[in-house]
Scaffold this motif. Structure first.
Motif, mmCIF file in Angstrom:
data_model
loop_
_atom_site.group_PDB
_atom_site.id
_atom_site.type_symbol
_atom_site.label_atom_id
_atom_site.label_comp_id
_atom_site.label_asym_id
_atom_site.label_seq_id
_atom_site.Cartn_x
_atom_site.Cartn_y
_atom_site.Cartn_z
ATOM 1 N N ASP A 111 27.112 45.204 0.301
ATOM 2 C CA ASP A 111 27.047 44.575 1.634
ATOM 3 C C ASP A 111 27.027 45.598 2.751
ATOM 4 N N GLN A 115 24.092 45.826 5.444
ATOM 5 C CA GLN A 115 24.387 45.567 6.850
ATOM 6 C C GLN A 115 23.896 46.711 7.739
ATOM 7 N N HIS A 116 24.079 47.938 7.259
ATOM 8 C CA HIS A 116 23.801 49.090 8.137
ATOM 9 C C HIS A 116 22.374 49.608 8.009
ATOM 10 N N ARG A 118 18.563 48.182 7.558
ATOM 11 C CA ARG A 118 17.599 47.093 7.408
ATOM 12 C C ARG A 118 16.193 47.719 7.319
ATOM 13 N N ARG A 208 28.824 38.152 0.203
ATOM 14 C CA ARG A 208 28.104 37.238 1.098
ATOM 15 C C ARG A 208 27.206 36.279 0.337
#
Lengths: 397, 223
Positions: A111, A115-116, A118, A208
């Motif tokens: 995750d 998240q960091h 893309r 998630r």
């Protein structure tokens, strides 16, 4: 038009030795132009790939390689900043089996990485929401799968997985993967950006959404220098980057992601500029060499063009024949170049060069420009001058 | 009908901006079937006049009628077509493409004019035989003697069967024997094929073999 093509072709065939030299020069020029432009394109994509990173309040921390056995990274970091939010980025190389038979290589991102970072997509979306029915979202890296495809896979230990393709990675994008080379003291985004060498990107042990759980051989992390790195979240209004660096100086290397991205971009810009200058120098040299030879060909052919004019070709037609000759030569040269690049794939290594359609077009555009510059005056003269006057002066007397 | 010019002139502007009159007030009439020489010293304007008559160049003053039609303001494309169909040119330096074969040189006007290549090949074969060059079709022009080259140039000039032949010092690069042979050929062509021939020359001997001599001096026709 057929007659003009025949005459243009004849001009090439009858003087095949000098034309062969011109073709050789053009092929070499193309090879070198593609090398330079391919490198610039690769750097440009690198530059753009830094956009993938979300950098707000984030630090990349890598503990020193040599540390006492009692060292506990979480305890240490908690002492540095009690409210420190520490996230471990985890990247694993996995093998999944489609329909239990076909091996698929995958990069698993946890995750924190998702998240960091893309990555740019050609189609679809990055990992956003959980899917229905326990399907694992996946990004197709090679483009072999379309958005919406569903794959029935198993892990190494036979655990079944249903993957749904939610996006396709941009053709030229690089992926995040911890490399096994590099220096612990020199951290750059380049250290963990690499050309894709996998089929899919999947979420790893995600809280998630449905993901790939670590099993069997996948349980061990990559034994890379950067495999133990962490991403730290420290709000800048609580501790400045300088304070963070100072507090963590004894334990490892800590660099704000913003700085890493800026440094990376600066490096890429410098390298692009260098290659841009080299490209300019090379263009000038090509103009002198290739253009000079082309101009000599023009001079050698001029008498023949005057004869065509005398025997009934309007001046515009004479110009057309010369343009066709140059076009045929460029076409032959490009054909040789394509054959050469097919049989020598290592000409432009994929990890340092990127040959997009734009690079091909730019290279051909450069050559056309060089031919035009070296032939331009000649063409204008052919089209406008009193050809019989030139004939009288140069060949009759 | 033939060639008629009235007050023809050609003025060029030199690099220093000054005008130079190469031809002035040239009025001539050349009847069909005539063989006419234009004689004059070097620099008299003979070649310029020939070029204007052959639509290779344009006059800056005066009028020019070809077979009754005014051609002075003809469009370039039409002038090119006329050069291909109406005129045959024989030049001092032969104006042949040395790298090409005799036959390819001869067929060039047909190729440029979009004519029937098959028929042209037959005609070329006939003309080569008539001019004593039967075995020369495949030879490269660069390997021929001056006299042979000029005969090839003549055949090329005749391949489209044009009514007019324009020759600029056709014997200038030939020895006396070849020059005499060349003039025999001109006479034969004019007599057997009823061509109108205009020969530019400074050679009195060549001029004497023509029906009429037009004398040019400093761009003006002498009476």
């Amino acid at each position: 038009m057929a007659a003009d093509l025949y005459l243009a072709w004849n001009l090439i065939v009858k003087k095949y030795k000098s034309q062969a030299l011109l073709v050789l020069q053009t092929v070499l020029a193309l090879l070198l132009l593609m090398f330079l432009l391919g490198r610039i394109e690769f750097l440009r994509w690198n530059f753009e790939s830094a956009n993938a990173f979300t950098t707000q309040d984030s630090y990349f921390f890598m503990p020193y390689h040599f540390k006492p056995a009692s060292f506990d990274i979480m305890d240490t970091l908690a002492k540095v900043y009690p409210s420190l939010s520490v996230e471990n980025g985890d990247i694993r190389s996995l093998t999944l089996w489609e329909d239990g038979q076909t091996p698929l290589s995958a990069l698993g991102y946890n995750d924190v990485i998702l998240q960091h970072c893309r990555l740019p997509l050609q189609e679809g979306s990055w990992f956003e929401d959980a899917l229905q029915n326990g399907e694992v979202p996946a990004i197709s890296v090679t483009g072999a799968y379309a958005v919406g495809d569903v794959l029935s896979c198993t892990q190494n230990d036979g655990t079944p997985l249903t993957l749904r393709i939610i996006g396709r990675l941009d053709r030229h994008a690089q992926v995040l993967a911890f490399k096994t080379t590099g220096s612990a003291n020199a951290i750059s985004i380049e250290d963990f950006l690499t050309r894709p060498n996998c089929d899919l990107i999947v979420p790893l042990a995600s809280a998630r959404f449905a993901s790939v759980a670590l099993t069997g051989d996948d349980a061990q992390p990559d034994d890379g220098l950067l495999a133990s790195a962490q991403i730290l979240q420290i709000p800048q209004d609580e501790l400045t980057p300088q304070e963070v660096a100072e507090r963590l100086r004894s334990y490892g290397t800590c660099v704000p992601l913003t700085t890493m991205v800026e440094n990376f971009r600066a490096d890429m810009t410098l390298e692009m500029t260098t290659y841009g200058v080299l490209n300019l120098i090379f263009t000038v040299l090509t103009l002198v060499g290739l253009g000079g030879n082309n101009a000599m060909q023009n001079m050698m052919n001029e008498r023949q063009f005057v004869i065509y004019y005398m025997l009934g070709a309007p001046q515009k037609r004479v110009v057309r024949i010369e343009v066709l000759r140059s076009g045929l030569l460029l076409g032959i040269s490009f054909l040789f170049f394509v054959l050469l690049s097919l049989f020598i794939p290592s000409l432009y290594p994929a990890d340092t060069h990127l040959l997009t359609g734009r690079v091909y077009l730019q290279s051909v555009g450069y050559l056309i420009l060089i031919y035009l510059l070296s032939s331009g005056l000649f063409l204008v003269r052919l089209g406008r001058a009193n050809l019989m006057e030139a004939y009288q002066k140069e060949w009759r007397e | 009908m033939g060639i008629v010019t009235q007050g023809l002139g050609k003025t060029v502007v030199l690099k220093n901006g000054e005008p130079l009159a190469i031809l002035q007030d040239v009025s001539i009439t050349i009847e069909q079937g005539e063989m006419v020489a234009i004689q004059g010293a070097s620099g008299a304007g003979k070649s310029t006049l020939l070029h204007i008559l052959g639509l290779l160049d344009t006059a800056t003053e005066g009028e020019y009628w070809l077979d009754g039609a005014p051609v002075q303001h003809m469009k370039k494309k039409e002038a090119a077509r006329q050069r291909n169909q109406t005129f045959g040119f024989v030049m001092q330096d032969f104006a042949l493409i040395e790298d090409e074969s005799v036959l390819d040189n001869i067929l060039l006007p047909v190729l440029l004019g979009g004519g029937n290549m098959g028929k042209a090949r037959e005609r070329a074969g006939t003309l080569l035989a008539q001019f004593g060059l039967s075995d020369f079709a495949a030879r490269r022009v660069g390997y021929l003697s001056g006299g042979e080259k000029q005969r090839v140039a003549m055949i090329r000039a005749l391949i489209n069967d044009p009514p007019y032949l324009l020759a600029d010092e056709p014997t200038g690069a030939l020895d006396s024997k070849s020059a005499a042979l060349m003039m025999d050929i001109f006479s034969m062509v004019r007599k057997n094929w009823q061509k109108t021939i205009v020969i530019v020359t400074h050679d009195a001997g060549v001029a004497a073999r023509c029906d009429r001599i037009l004398r040019l001096s400093d761009g003006r026709m002498l009476p």
